[in-house]
Design a protein around this motif. Structure first.
Motif, mmCIF file in Angstrom:
data_model
loop_
_atom_site.group_PDB
_atom_site.id
_atom_site.type_symbol
_atom_site.label_atom_id
_atom_site.label_comp_id
_atom_site.label_asym_id
_atom_site.label_seq_id
_atom_site.Cartn_x
_atom_site.Cartn_y
_atom_site.Cartn_z
ATOM 1 N N VAL A 68 0.753 -1.251 0.180
ATOM 2 C CA VAL A 68 -0.042 0.007 0.020
ATOM 3 C C VAL A 68 0.919 1.153 0.136
ATOM 4 C CG1 VAL A 68 -1.763 1.108 1.062
ATOM 5 C CG2 VAL A 68 -1.928 -1.303 1.211
ATOM 6 N N THR A 69 1.920 1.214 0.774
ATOM 7 C CA THR A 69 2.697 2.421 0.856
ATOM 8 C C THR A 69 3.515 2.977 -0.333
ATOM 9 O OG1 THR A 69 3.113 2.062 3.286
ATOM 10 C CG2 THR A 69 4.680 3.414 2.382
ATOM 11 N N HIS A 70 4.094 1.698 -0.997
ATOM 12 C CA HIS A 70 4.963 2.081 -1.922
ATOM 13 C C HIS A 70 4.129 1.923 -3.568
ATOM 14 C CE1 HIS A 70 8.383 2.240 0.634
ATOM 15 N NE2 HIS A 70 7.833 1.248 1.005
ATOM 16 N N GLY A 71 2.894 1.428 -3.471
ATOM 17 C CA GLY A 71 2.073 1.388 -4.685
ATOM 18 C C GLY A 71 2.071 0.229 -5.465
ATOM 19 N N ARG A 122 -2.877 -0.935 -11.970
ATOM 20 C CA ARG A 122 -2.420 -0.556 -10.711
ATOM 21 C C ARG A 122 -2.892 -1.556 -9.538
ATOM 22 N NH1 ARG A 122 -4.784 4.351 -9.143
ATOM 23 N NH2 ARG A 122 -3.212 4.431 -7.548
ATOM 24 N N VAL A 123 -2.338 -1.709 -8.589
ATOM 25 C CA VAL A 123 -2.690 -2.571 -7.509
ATOM 26 C C VAL A 123 -3.668 -1.612 -6.704
ATOM 27 C CG1 VAL A 123 -2.040 -3.546 -5.259
ATOM 28 C CG2 VAL A 123 -0.544 -3.805 -7.509
ATOM 29 N N VAL A 124 -4.915 -2.059 -6.350
ATOM 30 C CA VAL A 124 -5.823 -1.337 -5.731
ATOM 31 C C VAL A 124 -6.413 -2.264 -4.592
ATOM 32 C CG1 VAL A 124 -8.117 -0.011 -5.902
ATOM 33 C CG2 VAL A 124 -6.537 0.085 -7.748
ATOM 34 N N GLU A 135 -9.699 -11.665 -0.259
ATOM 35 C CA GLU A 135 -8.348 -10.974 -1.487
ATOM 36 C C GLU A 135 -8.249 -9.439 -0.916
ATOM 37 O OE1 GLU A 135 -8.858 -11.174 -5.407
ATOM 38 O OE2 GLU A 135 -8.581 -13.171 -5.797
ATOM 39 N N LEU A 136 -7.138 -9.102 -0.705
ATOM 40 C CA LEU A 136 -6.908 -7.728 -0.350
ATOM 41 C C LEU A 136 -6.625 -6.594 -1.345
ATOM 42 C CD1 LEU A 136 -4.685 -8.744 2.724
ATOM 43 C CD2 LEU A 136 -6.996 -8.325 2.936
ATOM 44 N N PHE A 137 -6.359 -7.205 -2.397
ATOM 45 C CA PHE A 137 -5.946 -6.238 -3.532
ATOM 46 C C PHE A 137 -6.698 -6.672 -4.907
ATOM 47 C CE2 PHE A 137 -2.212 -6.031 -0.915
ATOM 48 C CZ PHE A 137 -1.850 -4.827 -0.703
ATOM 49 N N ASP A 138 -7.082 -5.753 -5.501
ATOM 50 C CA ASP A 138 -7.606 -6.035 -7.004
ATOM 51 C C ASP A 138 -6.497 -6.017 -7.778
ATOM 52 O OD1 ASP A 138 -8.782 -6.023 -9.229
ATOM 53 O OD2 ASP A 138 -10.317 -4.332 -8.923
#
Length: 317
Positions: free
Chosen positions: A13-16, A54-56, A46-49
């Motif tokens: 999350v922090t580094h995108g 992009r990681v969302v 799931e924590l990310f799409d």
């Protein structure tokens, strides 16, 4: 659920993204991805799409993030307490910086700090001022060099040292202003500009300067890396306004700007009133202590308050 998995989740999350997070965590991307996947399996969501470029965060990821950050902050606080008792034999300090920092030779300062406290791991993050302020607030950073837009720092953030940096126009060697020595803002009306992407501290300072003087700049190219900006100016695609040291180090003509003389303020900041992390407190002492006048380092940035180079410690209170 392991602390390592939470740390990897927050790092993404922090580094995108997974690549940048793995680089920051000093592990291979496949290992970090596997760690996050294992966390998702344990949580059953799931924590990310991952379907787009992009990681969302998913709804589950957004729900987990505050708790994950709270757990990690509590862990760091516990480590800080142990490090204080252990006399800084081990520990970790997290410092952030704007990309265009020139008033401090940060690499040299961190090297000196490492020689004195070799057991302390240093984590260095480069980001925009808003991202760095967010990192200070959440405890992901102990200290950060900021280029704030406003005169006052946000609530809960303390400034420990400040510098004023002169901004100059840099041009290609054969440009019509290359040997002028100085220019007026109004003389730049027809010049194409190379600029940083919107939202960075330097871009904001330059945009506000132009607006104040009624200059409508024509941006031919915007970039995210200072090295690329310098290369584009050298190639003649446009001019740019940057801290003087950047142009001088690149060997490009530096043209002083008059009426007004532009500059920006850089602040070494942290959570108020002082860092609770003993390793960060030791680094703060290093960065704001008296400077050896014979020591190498930047000389063009004038300290507006305490700090290096040549600054004084801030008055108490």
């Amino acid at each position: 659920m392991e602390l390592r998995q939470l740390r990897h989740f927050v790092a993404v999350v922090t580094h995108g993204g997974f690549t940048a997070a793995a680089r920051a965590e000093l592990i291979v991307q496949s290992a970090l991805s596997a760690s996050v996947r294992n966390l998702e399996r344990e949580l059953g969501a799931e924590l990310f799409d991952r379907t787009g470029r992009r990681v969302v965060l998913t709804e589950a990821g957004r729900a987990l993030l505050p708790s994950a950050r709270s757990v990690l902050a509590g862990t760091e606080a516990a480590r800080d307490a142990v490090a204080a008792v252990a006399g800084l034999v081990t520990g970790r300090v997290r410092i952030g910086t704007i990309q265009t920092l020139t008033c401090v030779d940060l690499a040299a300062e961190l090297a000196s700090y490492h020689r004195r406290l070799p057991g302390v791991q240093i984590s260095l993050r480069e980001a925009t001022t808003p991202e760095l302020v967010a990192g200070l607030r959440t405890g992901e950073l102990d200290l950060a060099y900021l280029a704030p837009d406003a005169a006052e720092l946000p609530d809960g953030i303390a400034g420990f040292a400040t510098w004023h940096e002169d901004l100059v126009l840099i041009t290609a060697p054969g440009h019509r202003l290359a040997t002028a020595g100085r220019t007026l803002i109004k003389d730049l009306a027809d010049e194409p500009f190379v600029d940083f992407r919107a939202g960075t501290g330097l871009e904001t300072a330059v945009r506000r300067l132009a607006a104040h003087c009624g200059l409508e700049r024509r941006i031919t190219c915007d970039v995210t890396q200072i090295r690329l900006l310098v290369d584009l100016v050298r190639a003649g695609i446009g001019v740019a306004i940057v801290p003087r040291r950047i142009g001088a180090d690149a060997g490009l003509p530096c043209v002083s700007i008059r009426q007004p003389e532009p500059g920006r303020t850089v602040v070494l900041a942290g959570r108020a009133p002082r860092p609770r992390n003993p390793a960060a407190e030791a680094l703060l002492e290093r960065l704001t202590g008296p400077r050896d006048p014979l020591a190498p380092g930047p000389r063009d940035a004038a300290p507006a308050a305490a700090g290096r180079p040549g600054g004084r410690r801030p008055p108490a209170g």
